[in-house]
Design an enzyme around this catalytic site. Sequence first.
Site, mmCIF file in Angstrom:
data_model
loop_
_atom_site.group_PDB
_atom_site.id
_atom_site.type_symbol
_atom_site.label_atom_id
_atom_site.label_comp_id
_atom_site.label_asym_id
_atom_site.label_seq_id
_atom_site.Cartn_x
_atom_site.Cartn_y
_atom_site.Cartn_z
ATOM 1 N N LYS A 100 -58.980 -18.271 -36.167
ATOM 2 C CA LYS A 100 -58.388 -19.189 -35.195
ATOM 3 C C LYS A 100 -59.370 -19.342 -34.038
ATOM 4 C CE LYS A 100 -54.872 -18.629 -31.581
ATOM 5 N NZ LYS A 100 -53.691 -17.839 -31.188
ATOM 6 N N GLU B 191 -44.882 -20.412 -36.164
ATOM 7 C CA GLU B 191 -45.210 -19.196 -35.414
ATOM 8 C C GLU B 191 -44.345 -19.074 -34.173
ATOM 9 O OE1 GLU B 191 -48.619 -18.077 -32.128
ATOM 10 O OE2 GLU B 191 -49.193 -19.362 -33.813
#
Length: 228
Positions: free
Chosen positions: A135, A46
């Site tokens: 998340k 990411e």
Amino acid sequence: MNETRRAALDAALEHLPLVAILRGVRPQEIDDIFDALVNVGFKMIEIPLNSPSAFESIERIAKRCPEDVVIGAGTVLDPGACHQLAALDAPIVITPNTDEAVISEAVAQGLAPMIGCMTPSEALAAVAAGATTLKLFPAARLGIGYFKDLKAVLPPELPIFAVGGIDKSNMSEWMNAGIDGFGFGGSVYRPGWSAAQVEQHGRELIAEWRRVREALIQAEYFEREADA
């Protein structure tokens, strides 16, 4: 998301559910950092959009990303970013918060929304909007007890990643509590770190995850044998 990336994402979630978060990485260093992470085995990488020229970095690695690696953006706050990620074949969309507009656009673009949440209301809203992974953020500050309470009200098949304050010293506690994966920020990359430093930290994190996973598998096996 094409079938190759979908298969790579599914494999990563099953076999190595770890995301390397490169907050602050610059385009001129991304190639070496990316190669270091791929070399040690990371399958999900990411680049947060509040990094310098983030889309330039994403574009650079997207052009040569191996078929078994999936990349994308973090700190996605604007639905419009999903269009750019889809065009770059960077299907992971990671947010720090639960924004239904971002989730809906990610789903519409065929991307994989990994959505930040803290409260049960945020988590369930993310699920309803189409999040494929949750998340828990900031995980370390919330704690394992909080995670267990949250998990009890969520769909059992939905992966939950712990992000924020996770390193090799506390991974085992979270894995024993049932977390599905992790996002590593400062424990795998910090601005100014060399590719060699990133590779070393990445190798240690993956080794610890594999060590704990193997111990959990063995413990489950012996428990089944004892009950037989």
